[in-house]
Design a protein around this motif. Sequence first.
Motif, PDB file in Angstrom:
ATOM      1  N   LYS A  47       0.844  -1.185   0.000  1.00  0.00           N
ATOM      2  CA  LYS A  47       0.000   0.000   0.000  1.00  0.00           C
ATOM      3  C   LYS A  47       0.883   1.240   0.000  1.00  0.00           C
ATOM      4  O   LYS A  47       1.905   1.276   0.684  1.00  0.00           O
ATOM      5  CB  LYS A  47      -0.901   0.015   1.240  1.00  0.00           C
ATOM      6  CG  LYS A  47      -1.970  -1.032   1.211  1.00  0.00           C
ATOM      7  CD  LYS A  47      -2.869  -0.893   2.420  1.00  0.00           C
ATOM      8  CE  LYS A  47      -3.959  -1.934   2.403  1.00  0.00           C
ATOM      9  NZ  LYS A  47      -4.814  -1.827   3.577  1.00  0.00           N
ATOM     10  N   PRO A  48       0.487   2.268  -0.739  1.00  0.00           N
ATOM     11  CA  PRO A  48       1.278   3.505  -0.710  1.00  0.00           C
ATOM     12  C   PRO A  48       1.175   4.138   0.675  1.00  0.00           C
ATOM     13  O   PRO A  48       0.147   4.033   1.336  1.00  0.00           O
ATOM     14  CB  PRO A  48       0.623   4.382  -1.777  1.00  0.00           C
ATOM     15  CG  PRO A  48      -0.745   3.822  -1.961  1.00  0.00           C
ATOM     16  CD  PRO A  48      -0.663   2.359  -1.616  1.00  0.00           C
ATOM     17  N   PRO A  49       2.231   4.788   1.114  1.00  0.00           N
ATOM     18  CA  PRO A  49       2.175   5.409   2.447  1.00  0.00           C
ATOM     19  C   PRO A  49       1.157   6.545   2.459  1.00  0.00           C
ATOM     20  O   PRO A  49       0.986   7.248   1.472  1.00  0.00           O
ATOM     21  CB  PRO A  49       3.596   5.938   2.660  1.00  0.00           C
ATOM     22  CG  PRO A  49       4.177   6.042   1.294  1.00  0.00           C
ATOM     23  CD  PRO A  49       3.498   5.013   0.447  1.00  0.00           C
ATOM     24  N   ARG A  50       0.485   6.674   3.577  1.00  0.00           N
ATOM     25  CA  ARG A  50      -0.490   7.755   3.710  1.00  0.00           C
ATOM     26  C   ARG A  50       0.238   9.082   3.875  1.00  0.00           C
ATOM     27  O   ARG A  50       1.196   9.177   4.628  1.00  0.00           O
ATOM     28  CB  ARG A  50      -1.381   7.533   4.924  1.00  0.00           C
ATOM     29  CG  ARG A  50      -2.354   6.435   4.724  1.00  0.00           C
ATOM     30  CD  ARG A  50      -3.334   6.413   5.846  1.00  0.00           C
ATOM     31  NE  ARG A  50      -4.365   5.427   5.589  1.00  0.00           N
ATOM     32  CZ  ARG A  50      -5.474   5.369   6.269  1.00  0.00           C
ATOM     33  NH1 ARG A  50      -5.703   6.197   7.242  1.00  0.00           N
ATOM     34  NH2 ARG A  50      -6.367   4.460   5.979  1.00  0.00           N
ATOM     35  N   ARG A  51      -0.259  10.079   3.163  1.00  0.00           N
ATOM     36  CA  ARG A  51       0.324  11.412   3.297  1.00  0.00           C
ATOM     37  C   ARG A  51      -0.275  12.098   4.510  1.00  0.00           C
ATOM     38  O   ARG A  51      -1.478  12.034   4.744  1.00  0.00           O
ATOM     39  CB  ARG A  51       0.050  12.247   2.060  1.00  0.00           C
ATOM     40  CG  ARG A  51       0.776  11.749   0.855  1.00  0.00           C
ATOM     41  CD  ARG A  51       0.605  12.630  -0.342  1.00  0.00           C
ATOM     42  NE  ARG A  51      -0.383  13.681  -0.147  1.00  0.00           N
ATOM     43  CZ  ARG A  51      -0.857  14.447  -1.102  1.00  0.00           C
ATOM     44  NH1 ARG A  51      -0.458  14.272  -2.317  1.00  0.00           N
ATOM     45  NH2 ARG A  51      -1.745  15.377  -0.865  1.00  0.00           N
ATOM     46  N   ASP A  52       0.567  12.743   5.269  1.00  0.00           N
ATOM     47  CA  ASP A  52       0.099  13.494   6.433  1.00  0.00           C
ATOM     48  C   ASP A  52      -0.308  14.875   5.948  1.00  0.00           C
ATOM     49  O   ASP A  52       0.535  15.683   5.572  1.00  0.00           O
ATOM     50  CB  ASP A  52       1.203  13.586   7.484  1.00  0.00           C
ATOM     51  CG  ASP A  52       0.709  14.211   8.775  1.00  0.00           C
ATOM     52  OD1 ASP A  52      -0.506  14.481   8.882  1.00  0.00           O
ATOM     53  OD2 ASP A  52       1.537  14.436   9.668  1.00  0.00           O
ATOM     54  N   LEU A  53      -1.606  15.141   5.896  1.00  0.00           N
ATOM     55  CA  LEU A  53      -2.120  16.398   5.380  1.00  0.00           C
ATOM     56  C   LEU A  53      -2.285  17.459   6.461  1.00  0.00           C
ATOM     57  O   LEU A  53      -2.713  18.567   6.175  1.00  0.00           O
ATOM     58  CB  LEU A  53      -3.454  16.165   4.673  1.00  0.00           C
ATOM     59  CG  LEU A  53      -3.390  15.178   3.502  1.00  0.00           C
ATOM     60  CD1 LEU A  53      -4.779  14.950   2.940  1.00  0.00           C
ATOM     61  CD2 LEU A  53      -2.445  15.672   2.432  1.00  0.00           C
TER      62      LEU A  53
END
Length: 133
Positions: A47-53
């Motif tokens: 899974k692609p890493p989640r971006r911290d928005l």
Amino acid sequence: NDRDSNAPPAHHPMPPAAASPLTLVAVAAAAAALTAFALRRRQRRPKPPRRDLRPKRDLVGYGSTPPAFTWPNGARLAVNFAINIEEGSEPNVLDGDSASTAALCECPSDAPPGVRDLAAESMFEYGSRVGVW
């Protein structure tokens, strides 16, 4: 009754004893191969890493090295006035909204939709009626 009580019903296509050990081995091997394929596929596509928005915050601050700053004329005290005016931008039946606000005032009422909440209107209008003029 001349029928054996353990015999399958007449409409059953294949009695359970008809499955050969070779067939069971083939089914088990196919299930194992399918499971291994699924596991390899999952491992190949992580899974692609989640971006911290969330905005970045500096919670450390200056610590023991505050910036050098001096107020004009050597002043040691600064006064800041923060003016808050309840501007009346809440939902209001008179403005064409379906109901008055119920969550943003100090004493919410249970005015039904389409009926003005005079207490909420009064609280929101106080700043512009009394606080400014």
